[in-house]
Scaffold this active site. Structure first.
Site, PDB file in Angstrom:
ATOM      1  N   CYS A 105      -3.204  12.490  18.516  1.00 27.63           N
ATOM      2  CA  CYS A 105      -4.333  11.557  18.506  1.00 27.63           C
ATOM      3  C   CYS A 105      -4.666  11.099  17.093  1.00 27.63           C
ATOM      4  CB  CYS A 105      -5.563  12.192  19.145  1.00 27.63           C
ATOM      5  SG  CYS A 105      -5.329  12.642  20.876  1.00 27.63           S
ATOM      6  N   ARG A 132      -3.652   8.569  27.541  1.00 30.07           N
ATOM      7  CA  ARG A 132      -3.611   7.560  26.476  1.00 30.07           C
ATOM      8  C   ARG A 132      -3.516   6.166  27.099  1.00 30.07           C
ATOM      9  NH1 ARG A 132      -2.792  10.839  22.110  1.00 30.07           N
ATOM     10  NH2 ARG A 132      -1.828  12.836  22.634  1.00 30.07           N
TER      11      ARG A 132
END
Length: 217
Positions: free
Chosen positions: A53, A130
């Site tokens: 991330c 995501r």
């Protein structure tokens, strides 16, 4: 059963992006107001202070000029608190000198994640996958991408997709596989015999066949 239905809800391409109000790292935000007169790329990440991330959020931040030049605002999200977001932004800035300037939604109650189908229960019921949503200035969902928790996104494809959407709108054309700026566009196929005959006689296009013709844009 009712909860599963909510979790699996997601927008559809060509439909209005579901509106919401949320707390973010830059203050309260309403999507419809943030989206006014500009494109928005809404994207989620599984959790703050995680390695993949961090690379993704940093990549978005480093492309600030690219998105600004294309009238596009960024909007991040994860199911973390505003305090966690602020600490992470500060941590990354101190360690890498990359600053997450765009708002990041603190979606602790998972309301936005559920609204946009970011929770996939086979991956996790408490962390968003995501997801990436391209929303045009009219507030319409134009493209969606979903990646699993363990695979990072491709920033070059996100940029290419944005430019392709904007180019297609501007030029009223379709774009072929792997299209990048500078390459030819696809001309809509003829709808009548007369149009087909005219297409076959034309010297304006790069003609593969009557249904597949390309032109410079």
């Amino acid at each position: 059963m009712e909860n599963a239905t909510v979790i699996n809800q997601m927008p559809r391409i060509g439909e209005p992006a579901p509106d919401f109000e949320a707390v973010t790292t830059t203050g309260p935000l309403k999507l419809s107001e943030y989206n006014k007169d500009s494109w928005v790329i809404l994207f989620s990440h599984p959790a703050d202070f995680t390695p993949v991330c961090t690379t993704e959020m940093s990549a978005f931040a480093l492309e600030k000029d690219f998105f600004e030049q294309r009238n596009t605002k960024l909007l991040g999200l994860s199911i973390d608190s505003i305090h966690s977001h602020l600490a992470w932004v500060n941590n990354v800035k101190n360690n890498t000198d990359v600053y997450f300037h765009f708002p990041i939604i603190a979606d602790l109650d998972m309301s936005v994640a559920k609204l946009y189908g970011m929770l996939h229960d086979k991956e996790s019921t408490t962390a968003a996958v995501r997801a990436v949503f391209f929303i045009d200035p009219k507030g319409m969902v134009r493209l969606m991408m979903y990646y699993p928790l363990n695979v990072g996104r491709n920033m070059e494809e996100i940029k290419r997709a944005l430019v392709a959407l904007q180019t297609s709108d501007e030029c009223k054309c379709a774009l072929p596989i792997n299209w990048v700026p500078g390459e030819k566009a696809i001309v809509p196929p003829p709808k009548t015999l007369d149009e087909m005959d005219a297409r076959l006689k034309s010297t304006e296009y790069e003609l593969v066949d009557f249904y597949l013709a390309k032109k410079d844009i």
